[in-house]
Design a protein around this motif. Structure first.
Motif, mmCIF file in Angstrom:
data_model
loop_
_atom_site.group_PDB
_atom_site.id
_atom_site.type_symbol
_atom_site.label_atom_id
_atom_site.label_comp_id
_atom_site.label_asym_id
_atom_site.label_seq_id
_atom_site.Cartn_x
_atom_site.Cartn_y
_atom_site.Cartn_z
ATOM 1 N N SER A 13 -11.612 -0.197 -9.818
ATOM 2 C CA SER A 13 -11.266 -0.300 -8.565
ATOM 3 C C SER A 13 -11.736 -1.551 -7.733
ATOM 4 O O SER A 13 -10.919 -2.378 -7.099
ATOM 5 C CB SER A 13 -11.700 1.119 -7.633
ATOM 6 N N TYR A 14 -12.796 -1.700 -7.902
ATOM 7 C CA TYR A 14 -13.602 -3.029 -7.585
ATOM 8 C C TYR A 14 -13.109 -4.275 -8.100
ATOM 9 O O TYR A 14 -12.763 -5.278 -7.385
ATOM 10 C CB TYR A 14 -14.902 -3.084 -7.703
ATOM 11 N N THR A 15 -12.862 -4.362 -9.512
ATOM 12 C CA THR A 15 -12.044 -5.449 -9.927
ATOM 13 C C THR A 15 -10.753 -5.718 -9.236
ATOM 14 O O THR A 15 -10.643 -6.941 -9.033
ATOM 15 C CB THR A 15 -11.865 -4.894 -11.547
ATOM 16 N N LEU A 16 -9.933 -4.830 -9.072
ATOM 17 C CA LEU A 16 -8.690 -5.034 -8.258
ATOM 18 C C LEU A 16 -8.821 -5.324 -7.092
ATOM 19 O O LEU A 16 -8.192 -6.083 -6.377
ATOM 20 C CB LEU A 16 -7.712 -3.931 -8.396
ATOM 21 N N LEU A 17 -9.840 -4.742 -6.297
ATOM 22 C CA LEU A 17 -10.263 -5.334 -4.994
ATOM 23 C C LEU A 17 -10.526 -6.683 -5.004
ATOM 24 O O LEU A 17 -10.263 -7.488 -3.861
ATOM 25 C CB LEU A 17 -11.348 -4.483 -4.338
ATOM 26 N N GLY A 18 -11.361 -6.994 -5.922
ATOM 27 C CA GLY A 18 -11.710 -8.686 -5.944
ATOM 28 C C GLY A 18 -10.538 -9.388 -6.422
ATOM 29 O O GLY A 18 -10.302 -10.615 -5.523
ATOM 30 N N LEU A 19 -9.422 -8.937 -6.916
ATOM 31 C CA LEU A 19 -8.447 -9.664 -7.192
ATOM 32 C C LEU A 19 -7.491 -9.667 -5.704
ATOM 33 O O LEU A 19 -6.979 -10.877 -5.637
ATOM 34 C CB LEU A 19 -7.494 -9.336 -8.231
ATOM 35 N N LEU A 20 -7.445 -8.500 -5.110
ATOM 36 C CA LEU A 20 -6.685 -8.604 -4.018
ATOM 37 C C LEU A 20 -7.363 -9.437 -2.917
ATOM 38 O O LEU A 20 -6.691 -9.902 -1.821
ATOM 39 C CB LEU A 20 -6.549 -7.095 -3.268
ATOM 40 N N ALA A 21 -8.633 -9.637 -2.837
ATOM 41 C CA ALA A 21 -9.395 -10.231 -1.783
ATOM 42 C C ALA A 21 -8.824 -11.811 -1.823
ATOM 43 O O ALA A 21 -9.289 -12.489 -1.073
ATOM 44 C CB ALA A 21 -10.923 -10.170 -1.888
ATOM 45 N N ILE A 50 -4.181 0.786 -14.844
ATOM 46 C CA ILE A 50 -3.900 -0.366 -13.805
ATOM 47 C C ILE A 50 -3.123 -0.282 -12.994
ATOM 48 O O ILE A 50 -2.922 -0.381 -11.427
ATOM 49 C CB ILE A 50 -3.857 -1.761 -14.604
ATOM 50 N N TYR A 51 -1.824 0.399 -13.212
ATOM 51 C CA TYR A 51 -0.630 0.767 -12.170
ATOM 52 C C TYR A 51 -1.032 1.762 -11.241
ATOM 53 O O TYR A 51 -0.684 1.866 -10.151
ATOM 54 C CB TYR A 51 0.561 1.099 -13.278
ATOM 55 N N GLU A 52 -1.896 2.613 -11.602
ATOM 56 C CA GLU A 52 -2.278 3.637 -10.728
ATOM 57 C C GLU A 52 -3.196 3.602 -9.877
ATOM 58 O O GLU A 52 -3.314 3.991 -8.637
ATOM 59 C CB GLU A 52 -2.738 5.005 -11.672
ATOM 60 N N GLU A 53 -3.910 2.409 -10.257
ATOM 61 C CA GLU A 53 -5.263 2.171 -9.417
ATOM 62 C C GLU A 53 -4.948 1.696 -8.020
ATOM 63 O O GLU A 53 -5.610 1.839 -6.949
ATOM 64 C CB GLU A 53 -6.487 1.259 -10.050
ATOM 65 N N PRO A 54 -4.027 0.594 -7.732
ATOM 66 C CA PRO A 54 -3.503 0.072 -6.485
ATOM 67 C C PRO A 54 -3.368 1.290 -5.571
ATOM 68 O O PRO A 54 -3.355 1.089 -4.201
ATOM 69 C CB PRO A 54 -2.636 -0.871 -6.902
ATOM 70 N N LYS A 55 -2.465 2.300 -6.144
ATOM 71 C CA LYS A 55 -2.118 3.373 -5.370
ATOM 72 C C LYS A 55 -3.163 4.037 -4.793
ATOM 73 O O LYS A 55 -3.080 4.612 -3.498
ATOM 74 C CB LYS A 55 -1.141 4.398 -5.953
ATOM 75 N N LYS A 56 -4.272 4.281 -5.524
ATOM 76 C CA LYS A 56 -5.365 5.120 -4.965
ATOM 77 C C LYS A 56 -6.065 4.232 -3.850
ATOM 78 O O LYS A 56 -6.555 4.712 -2.979
ATOM 79 C CB LYS A 56 -6.580 5.061 -6.162
ATOM 80 N N LEU A 57 -6.156 2.894 -4.137
ATOM 81 C CA LEU A 57 -6.544 1.822 -3.052
ATOM 82 C C LEU A 57 -6.000 2.070 -1.673
ATOM 83 O O LEU A 57 -6.654 2.086 -0.696
ATOM 84 C CB LEU A 57 -6.887 0.440 -3.583
ATOM 85 N N ALA A 58 -4.742 2.141 -1.998
ATOM 86 C CA ALA A 58 -4.063 2.043 -0.669
ATOM 87 C C ALA A 58 -4.181 3.584 0.067
ATOM 88 O O ALA A 58 -4.119 3.624 1.046
ATOM 89 C CB ALA A 58 -2.345 2.074 -1.026
ATOM 90 N N ALA A 59 -4.232 4.661 -0.809
ATOM 91 C CA ALA A 59 -4.405 5.862 -0.322
ATOM 92 C C ALA A 59 -5.548 5.940 0.501
ATOM 93 O O ALA A 59 -5.749 6.869 1.454
ATOM 94 C CB ALA A 59 -4.315 7.148 -1.632
ATOM 95 N N LEU A 60 -6.826 5.395 -0.116
ATOM 96 C CA LEU A 60 -8.111 5.212 0.580
ATOM 97 C C LEU A 60 -8.104 4.553 1.808
ATOM 98 O O LEU A 60 -9.480 4.208 2.532
ATOM 99 C CB LEU A 60 -9.188 5.016 -0.499
#
Length: 214
Positions: A13-21, A50-60
């Motif tokens: 989750s945090y890895t993808l947040l780092g990329l989105l940042a 990896i495809y599911e994780e961004p959906k979780k980030l959006a839901a949160l």
């Protein structure tokens, strides 16, 4: 973000947040980067995850999702939110999990009493072969980066630090293979010494080396 939500986040989750940042990404772009960058070596994850994780980030509420057009083609793009940036900053203040080993060849070596010395030597050689193959792969990736440039220039120096860690690990595995072969040869030459006596000597040697490191 609530504490209950924080417990649902993982290093992925945090890895993808780092990329989105750094910039907006589609799920496809995130997955492609995760598979091609140094992350593949230090944090490998299945594409489905990896495809599911961004959906979780959006839901949160840590990322937002919007539809964009590239010419006539529509795509879904994720962006980090202010809550996502706060979560990312808080993550850096937390201690990271310890290194975890997961290596089938070593599991086989632990069960080495069920095979002969030739098989044990073949297992050690496999460690050496895998280490050298990884060295070739990492070297090719580094050369490609130098030729094509960094997809995320901000990570260039940090990737260099990670590659140094990977290279040190490869060197350590090759040194271990040489030492393990030497110990097996020693075992064959000193039949008078019992297996337990030999193991005790090896353990004392390892303790002495670990004390120097600690």
């Amino acid at each position: 973000m609530k504490t209950a939500d924080r417990t649902r986040l993982t290093p992925t989750s945090y890895t993808l947040l780092g990329l989105l940042a750094r910039r907006p990404w589609s799920a496809y772009e995130l997955n492609k980067y995760m598979q091609l960058s140094a992350l593949r070596r230090i944090w490998p994850r299945a594409e489905s995850r990896i495809y599911e994780e961004p959906k979780k980030l959006a839901a949160l509420g840590l990322a937002s999702l919007a539809e964009e057009y590239q010419g006539a083609r529509k795509r879904s793009v994720y962006r980090i939110t202010a809550a996502g940036r706060r979560a990312l900053a808080a993550w850096f203040a937390e201690p990271g999990a310890e290194l975890v080993y997961e290596y089938e060849t070593l599991v086989k070596l632990l069960n080495g009493d069920h095979c002969d010395d030739a098989t044990l030597l073949a297992l050690i050689e496999e460690v050496r072969r895998q280490a050298r193959e990884e060295a070739r792969q990492v070297m090719a990736a580094c050369e490609q980066i130098l030729e094509e440039g960094w997809r995320i220039p901000e990570t260039a120096e940090h990737n260099g630090l990670v590659i140094g860690f990977i290279r040190e690990n490869i060197e350590a595995r090759l040194r271990w293979a040489d030492a393990a072969e030497k110990r097996l040869g020693e075992r064959r030459r000193s039949r008078a010494e019992t297996a337990e006596a030999r193991a005790r000597r090896w353990y004392r040697d390892e303790i002495e080396r670990l004390q120097a490191l600690a």
